[in-house]
Design a protein around this motif. Structure first.
Motif, PDB file in Angstrom:
ATOM      1  N   GLU A 154     -14.620  39.800  22.833  1.00 43.80           N
ATOM      2  CA  GLU A 154     -14.646  39.469  21.336  1.00 43.80           C
ATOM      3  C   GLU A 154     -15.565  40.526  20.797  1.00 43.80           C
ATOM      4  OE1 GLU A 154     -13.830  34.802  21.227  1.00 43.80           O
ATOM      5  OE2 GLU A 154     -15.855  35.469  21.047  1.00 43.80           O
TER       6      GLU A 154
ATOM      7  N   THR B 134     -11.941  51.855  13.939  1.00 39.10           N
ATOM      8  CA  THR B 134     -10.631  51.940  13.453  1.00 39.10           C
ATOM      9  C   THR B 134     -10.625  52.435  11.997  1.00 39.10           C
ATOM     10  OG1 THR B 134     -10.267  49.830  12.788  1.00 39.10           O
ATOM     11  CG2 THR B 134      -9.342  50.271  14.794  1.00 39.10           C
TER      12      THR B 134
ATOM     13  N   ALA C 148     -13.853  43.860  20.777  1.00 41.63           N
ATOM     14  CA  ALA C 148     -12.721  43.801  19.702  1.00 41.63           C
ATOM     15  C   ALA C 148     -13.323  44.010  18.309  1.00 41.63           C
ATOM     16  CB  ALA C 148     -12.002  42.380  19.762  1.00 41.63           C
TER      17      ALA C 148
ATOM     18  N   GLU D   8     -13.881  47.472  17.115  1.00 37.72           N
ATOM     19  CA  GLU D   8     -12.853  48.164  16.419  1.00 37.72           C
ATOM     20  C   GLU D   8     -12.354  48.207  15.250  1.00 37.72           C
ATOM     21  OE1 GLU D   8      -9.438  48.243  19.206  1.00 37.72           O
ATOM     22  OE2 GLU D   8     -10.351  47.496  21.000  1.00 37.72           O
ATOM     23  N   TYR D   9     -13.155  46.942  14.511  1.00 40.55           N
ATOM     24  CA  TYR D   9     -13.197  47.206  13.164  1.00 40.55           C
ATOM     25  C   TYR D   9     -13.908  48.495  12.720  1.00 40.55           C
ATOM     26  CZ  TYR D   9     -10.962  42.728  12.388  1.00 40.55           C
ATOM     27  OH  TYR D   9     -10.165  41.628  12.555  1.00 40.55           O
TER      28      TYR D   9
ATOM     29  N   TYR E 148     -16.075  40.294   9.527  1.00 40.17           N
ATOM     30  CA  TYR E 148     -15.370  41.495   9.468  1.00 40.17           C
ATOM     31  C   TYR E 148     -15.068  42.517   8.075  1.00 40.17           C
ATOM     32  CZ  TYR E 148     -13.862  38.936  13.630  1.00 40.17           C
ATOM     33  OH  TYR E 148     -13.912  38.511  14.940  1.00 40.17           O
TER      34      TYR E 148
END
Lengths: 256, 256, 256, 256
Positions: D134, D144, D137, D140-141, D105
């Motif tokens: 996953e 965002t 998800a 989205e790092y 991440y």
């Protein structure tokens, strides 16, 4: 890989389970109108729980056989018991070995022996955790018994992914063509688990070069006695067949 | 979780396949000398390839039954065909359903019916891609038929890891104890695939709280007709039993 | 396999995440009272969703370092960023590479270089889909950089089974001992996913011969900021340590 | 599912690794002649073993950038280190996050921040054991952080099947379209692992509705420094593009 151009693609369609004459004849009519030739329908259903609907049994088999004749369609149903082999061999055109029984070698030998005599077809589904190598080895229980019309059927394997019911191993199509002379069918309904994924998987299977497609269709999926969420309605099925026909034509193939 | 202290741990040992009276009696003698009570031996072997050794069949069953009586050991063998259920039910103390047939529900029903009458034990192995939930559901095909001595057997699941033959799901032991009243055995030979891993897996299974252990042992593993690499020699087995006995004692349990 | 008798088993315990000085000191006190020596606590947390609690960061690291010194415990925390390596290397006794970063080779090289100089320990968790072979290859990114105290950590692999969070591959313990000279730890909390499975998995890991155990413990699991369901309470932890000590003694080993 | 008709299919082609200006320019010429627009090439290669070829690094990046400009092709390469993000963001049109780093991440945040400013594209490969949930998800790092041109890339998941390098999860295409607004690419070379399977997988991906395809091509696969067996020759690639163009046309789409 074998030259596949011009080989027709067989569409095997029908409900998860035969529920009634009315149900099955509405599906058969749709199949015939779509210019196709095979009707499937579960009669003896292997279910994870003993408390689930287990199929209509003998009665379902009679309905399937009668509807097949009435509409001029070839028929296929699953056999789960050595004791049923003779009866089912007489009633339908193709005996299906389901994924739970891929390694039930006593059943394979019995089906191999029966179809060696009758000349009927056999469809051998891949076990949900079987390697392609184990699946091909299982098919030899049929062919060494003398069965001459064996077709393999990829139907999704078990993986960690839960967004689909099973993970369709699309690469199984070219690999089977590379390693074996047997034709390969793709059951697109069981891996999908939900009907809205079926069209994309069916197109992918055709594009990957499959010899046959198995698609579940039901006149009223929400009230189906088994696997409702993954079955197409009659109109969804008809539309998908139109799209698959266009796709197949671009690949030099036709549906039957 | 059920209170397990004081519950004995049953060791089920023997060769992958019954090969001869001589072979089996040497194993039986070792088991008796170790103070244990169960003898296993495959007689009808389900094999991935039709060209592999398929077991001695009826003859193997007679040998197993005779050796069991001679040495005062209870016996267990796998049943792969509905047609064999009655004969095997008469010959041994426990009928094993193998992992390939966990979802062969016709076989489960037949074994359930036979053992409901005979009172014999049943060992239900987990399918290599079966969830614990599906495995417990399969056991209900036996119990709803009236079988009263059903034991579950974890034997490794199929995963991506190839360093072992199967991945032993050790957590299955406490989970089955949490979800079910059935006892749980652990077959440590099949997941290992190689004999030098067997001791560590056997100790782990005992520490995790299993009710029984299945261990393959052969007087001459390099010349075994099936699964040679994973079978212990007689002396390796005797030594492992000594170590397991010490371990069990520390957990307030004993071997039988 | 290396001779393991007499080799102590290191227990690495602590909360999933450092949440406050008060939280961590209550855990540290319990660890010291149990006669153990290592304290874990996540400070920079890699989370599947960017919207989940990401750890206290620098502040968490300061708390962990201070509490470790106050209670005389060695400390370990995960490093997720090359930019943090120097700081974390100065603050704790062991740098953990988490399962998500097992194949983040740039991070491995940086940790390898830093610990080659500092002499600090490194714990390399297995990726959730990494074969043992790939995991051992990853460890060479550390050792070829000069790191001399590398420990491997099995923490469960991803399979189709959903009854546990991950499937603990207990066979990894004897296999690593066979293929490598590196010691192997087992994280029993992440595969369990629920605290009531932790004792059985911890005992299995000890019986299988592990060199270390990682166990998550929290003074108030229901209010933990991450992974609450799998963390033991302080009293559950103390009781488990007692049981593990008895088990270890039967195997000729002791806890530290 | 979003209406996909008329949406072009982007073909991203090139060698596994940039090896020389000569190698890359021969591939670039073939891509341009095929009327396509994207060139890929690995420069910083994450390899399972530290002893394998690790890519040309900076030099490879210069070659890729120069050849892209010379032939008027957009370029993409993988980024494996936060420290390289700025340099790579300046050099190419799209930054690839590889499957090993899907859950790294810190790298995702750095790439998200850089591309939020530069407006460059990001291709996020699915981890080999990541669920689709996953993977979304993880995306989205990036989003965002402000990245506005993120594409997902299915590249095969790890399963028990060893006949292919990875199992292509073809259903990921319709599922991503159902759950997300992000476009989805399919890397057909890594799951295949061998070049003769690439055409079937590429056609399946197009038929399933993908937005882009990634295909490895090399002027001399037997002498490639990495992943030789799965790379197409220049002529195999040209022929495949012709076949894909016909297929795409039947689906109302075109290649670019």
């Amino acid at each position: 890989m074998a030259e596949q151009t011009q080989r027709p693609i067989t569409i095997i369609a029908g409900p998860c389970a035969v529920e009634s004459e009315e149900q099955l004849s509405s599906v058969a009519e749709t199949i015939r109108e779509a210019g196709l030739s095979w009707l499937r329908g579960g009669t003896f259903k292997p279910r994870t729980s003993p408390y689930s609907f287990q199929g209509l049994g003998d009665e379902g088999l009679s309905i399937l056989s009668a509807i097949g004749k009435r509409f001029g369609l070839s028929t296929i149903t699953e056999v789960v018991d050595v004791a049923h082999v003779e009866m089912i061999d007489k009633s339908v055109d193709c005996l299906q070995i389901g994924m739970r029984n891929m390694a039930n070698y006593e059943l394979l030998k019995a089906v191999g022996n029966a179809t060696a005599k009758s000349g009927k077809h056999v469809l051998l589904k891949r076990g949900m955790a079987a390697t392609i190598s184990e699946w091909l080895a299982a098919s030899e229980y049929l062919t060494t018994a003398g069965s001459t019309h064996v077709m393999l059927c990829e139907r999704g394997i078990r993986t960690f992914e839960t967004a689909t019911r099973f993970t369709l191993d699309i690469a199984a199509v070219p690999i089977v063509h590379k390693l074996s002379i047997l034709p390969v069918c793709v059951d697109v309904s069981h891996p999908a688990g939900q009907s809205d994924l079926v069209p994309a998987l069916a197109k992918a299977a055709v594009a990957a070069g499959c010899d046959a497609l198995m698609i579940e269709v039901h006149p009223d999926p929400p009230h189906a006695l088994s696997d409702g969420p993954q079955q197409l309605t009659l109109s969804q099925f008809s539309q998908l067949v139109d799209e698959l026909r266009t796709l197949a034509a671009a690949l030099g193939r036709e549906l039957r």
